[in-house]
Structures are given as structure tokens and as C-alpha cells.
Design an enzyme around this catalytic site. Structure first.
Site, PDB file in Angstrom:
ATOM      1  N   SER A  65      16.704  15.742 -26.078  1.00 56.45           N
ATOM      2  CA  SER A  65      16.009  16.345 -27.220  1.00 56.45           C
ATOM      3  C   SER A  65      16.466  17.775 -27.483  1.00 56.45           C
ATOM      4  O   SER A  65      16.417  18.246 -28.612  1.00 56.45           O
ATOM      5  CB  SER A  65      14.491  16.300 -27.010  1.00 56.45           C
ATOM      6  OG  SER A  65      14.133  17.025 -25.852  1.00 56.45           O
ATOM      7  N   ASN A  77      28.110   8.229 -32.746  1.00 59.19           N
ATOM      8  CA  ASN A  77      27.696   6.842 -32.961  1.00 59.19           C
ATOM      9  C   ASN A  77      26.184   6.667 -32.823  1.00 59.19           C
ATOM     10  O   ASN A  77      25.691   5.558 -32.774  1.00 59.19           O
ATOM     11  CB  ASN A  77      28.437   5.877 -32.028  1.00 59.19           C
ATOM     12  CG  ASN A  77      28.188   6.158 -30.564  1.00 59.19           C
ATOM     13  OD1 ASN A  77      27.634   7.199 -30.194  1.00 59.19           O
ATOM     14  ND2 ASN A  77      28.586   5.235 -29.714  1.00 59.19           N
ATOM     15  N   ASP A  83      27.797  -2.134 -21.931  1.00 59.65           N
ATOM     16  CA  ASP A  83      27.373  -3.408 -21.328  1.00 59.65           C
ATOM     17  C   ASP A  83      27.858  -3.512 -19.887  1.00 59.65           C
ATOM     18  O   ASP A  83      28.692  -2.740 -19.439  1.00 59.65           O
ATOM     19  CB  ASP A  83      27.828  -4.605 -22.169  1.00 59.65           C
ATOM     20  CG  ASP A  83      29.321  -4.753 -22.255  1.00 59.65           C
ATOM     21  OD1 ASP A  83      29.964  -4.930 -21.191  1.00 59.65           O
ATOM     22  OD2 ASP A  83      29.864  -4.704 -23.369  1.00 59.65           O
ATOM     23  N   TYR A  86      31.607  -3.380 -18.530  1.00 57.52           N
ATOM     24  CA  TYR A  86      32.353  -2.122 -18.490  1.00 57.52           C
ATOM     25  C   TYR A  86      32.073  -1.486 -17.134  1.00 57.52           C
ATOM     26  O   TYR A  86      31.250  -0.576 -17.004  1.00 57.52           O
ATOM     27  CB  TYR A  86      31.909  -1.222 -19.653  1.00 57.52           C
ATOM     28  CG  TYR A  86      32.773  -0.009 -19.871  1.00 57.52           C
ATOM     29  CD1 TYR A  86      34.049  -0.129 -20.411  1.00 57.52           C
ATOM     30  CD2 TYR A  86      32.315   1.261 -19.556  1.00 57.52           C
ATOM     31  CE1 TYR A  86      34.848   0.995 -20.633  1.00 57.52           C
ATOM     32  CE2 TYR A  86      33.109   2.386 -19.778  1.00 57.52           C
ATOM     33  CZ  TYR A  86      34.356   2.238 -20.309  1.00 57.52           C
ATOM     34  OH  TYR A  86      35.140   3.351 -20.523  1.00 57.52           O
TER      35      TYR A  86
END
Length: 144
Positions: A65, A77, A83, A86
Site C-alpha cells: 500500500s 500488469n 503458477d 514456474y
């Protein structure tokens, strides 16, 4: 139930990952490099780790934050999903950022955070003519 997560560190200068019980489910990630960015520059920030997630789980990576206030950067992005496949020795976690102002980031600065989530179950979509829920008025209709 506690899950074991295997972590490979690429630097002995990087502080180790910590899960702090009772302080939220998110784990802070730190920069593994010193970098200066000019406004408008983008960079894949090295987080200095590779992680072997349990099968059936994924990691969600987002800014802390205070990241924009402290560093003037945004994640390009908006949310990263890593996942479980990886998971090799050289599958380093990196964080895509964009500098909104001139900034400096140093080794061990806490810049983003992640949590581990169970994969979504298999879904079956069924086409219908009508839904059974009450109509709420459509997108953006719940107030100012």
C-alpha cells in the site's frame, strides 16, 4: 494447516521471507538490486528469489500500500500471477514496474507483496435465458 514452501535465494544480502501470523496473509517481497529510474522508465525489478509452490497453488503479486508513496512506481500488469510450474532453479521472481517520477530503489526495500492461493476449481459454464438473482440495476448503478 501449515504448508512448506521451498525458496531459493540468489543473494545472501537479501532478507529472508517471513510469514507473520496474525498480521495478514500477505508476505513482503524486497528488491534484490539497487536501481535508479527516471520518470517514464520501466524495469523488471529482481526480487532475488525462486520459489517452488505446491501443485494446485499459485502466487498473486501486488504492490504494498505504501509503494507508490515511497517510490513513485506502479506495477505494469496490476497483479502478477505465478503458477506452480514456474519452479526451476533459474525461475527468478521479477516485478514489472513503471516509474511515475524519478526514484531510487535499494536492496531490501519492501516494494511488493504476495500471497499463495489455491487454484480455481474446474468450472462448467451453462448457458441460460434468465438468471435467478435479483437485478441490481447494472454496472455502476450502486451509487457515486
Amino acid at each position: 494447516m501449515e504448508k512448506e514452501i521451498k525458496v531459493k535465494y540468489f543473494s545472501d544480502k537479501l532478507e529472508k521471507l517471513q510469514y507473520i501470523e496474525g498480521k495478514g496473509d500477505w508476505i513482503d517481497l524486497r528488491s534484490a538490486e539497487d536501481i535508479s529510474l527516471r520518470q517514464g522508465e520501466s524495469h523488471l525489478l529482481d526480487l532475488g528469489i525462486a520459489v517452488e509452490l505446491p501443485e494446485g497453488y499459485e502466487a498473486h503479486v501486488v504492490p504494498r500500500s505504501s509503494t507508490f508513496k515511497n517510490f513513485g512506481i506502479i506495477q505494469t500488469n496490476h497483479m502478477g500471477v505465478i503458477d506452480h510450474s514456474y519452479c526451476g532453479d533459474n525461475d527468478r521472481w521479477k516485478w514489472p514496474i513503471l516509474a511515475m517520477r524519478d526514484t531510487e530503489i535499494h536492496v531490501n526495500d519492501r516494494v511488493c507483496q504476495f500471497r499463495i492461493m489455491e487454484n480455481q476449481p474446474v468450472l462448467k459454464f451453462t448457458e441460460v435465458e434468465h438468471l435467478t438473482g435479483e437485478d441490481r440495476g447494472g454496472f455502476g448503478s450502486t451509487g457515486i
